[in-house]
Write an enzyme that holds these catalytic residues in place. Sequence first.
Site, PDB file in Angstrom:
ATOM      1  N   LYS A 104       0.809  -1.288   0.136  1.00  0.00           N
ATOM      2  CA  LYS A 104      -0.061  -0.080  -0.128  1.00  0.00           C
ATOM      3  C   LYS A 104       0.977   1.119  -0.035  1.00  0.00           C
ATOM      4  CE  LYS A 104      -1.815  -2.129   3.365  1.00  0.00           C
ATOM      5  NZ  LYS A 104      -2.334  -2.427   4.886  1.00  0.00           N
ATOM      6  N   GLY A 143      -0.485   4.475  -0.130  1.00  0.00           N
ATOM      7  CA  GLY A 143      -1.011   5.785   0.311  1.00  0.00           C
ATOM      8  C   GLY A 143      -1.551   6.386  -0.793  1.00  0.00           C
ATOM      9  N   ASP A 184      -5.908  -0.538   6.730  1.00  0.00           N
ATOM     10  CA  ASP A 184      -6.663  -1.804   7.221  1.00  0.00           C
ATOM     11  C   ASP A 184      -7.916  -2.117   6.390  1.00  0.00           C
ATOM     12  OD1 ASP A 184      -4.729  -1.958   9.032  1.00  0.00           O
ATOM     13  OD2 ASP A 184      -5.912  -0.907  10.786  1.00  0.00           O
ATOM     14  N   SER A 212     -15.745   4.779   9.821  1.00  0.00           N
ATOM     15  CA  SER A 212     -15.509   4.984   8.084  1.00  0.00           C
ATOM     16  C   SER A 212     -15.436   3.884   7.479  1.00  0.00           C
ATOM     17  CB  SER A 212     -14.007   5.589   8.188  1.00  0.00           C
ATOM     18  OG  SER A 212     -12.973   4.829   8.866  1.00  0.00           O
TER      19      SER A 212
END
Length: 114
Positions: A27, A29, A61, A100
Amino acid sequence: MSTESFEQIGQAVVKCHKMGVKQVLVKLGAKGSVLFIEGEKPIRQTIISAARVLDTTGAGDNFTAAFAGALVEGKTMEECMRFAAAAASLCVQVKGAIPSMPDRTSVLHLLQTV
């Protein structure tokens, strides 16, 4: 080892492959993500832009969980990456880690609009 550049990440992934790890999901970002599968060309996924970014807590996550869920459903690796990117995009638009987490319907709806 340092993983600041894509080249360095690639070198780290090669070491993982040598240790027996067949797939490495990285990942990045705001730079998206990339899936390295031993012996194959890396699969890159750009981010799916969010209308607004309120909080990035839990986005990584969320991405991982969405990827795993899509994988269990039998989606292709490309579909898994795209589904995960959509889930992360929805995640960053809401404040807080638990609130979220988007539901499946919201992720599928977003994928239909991009």
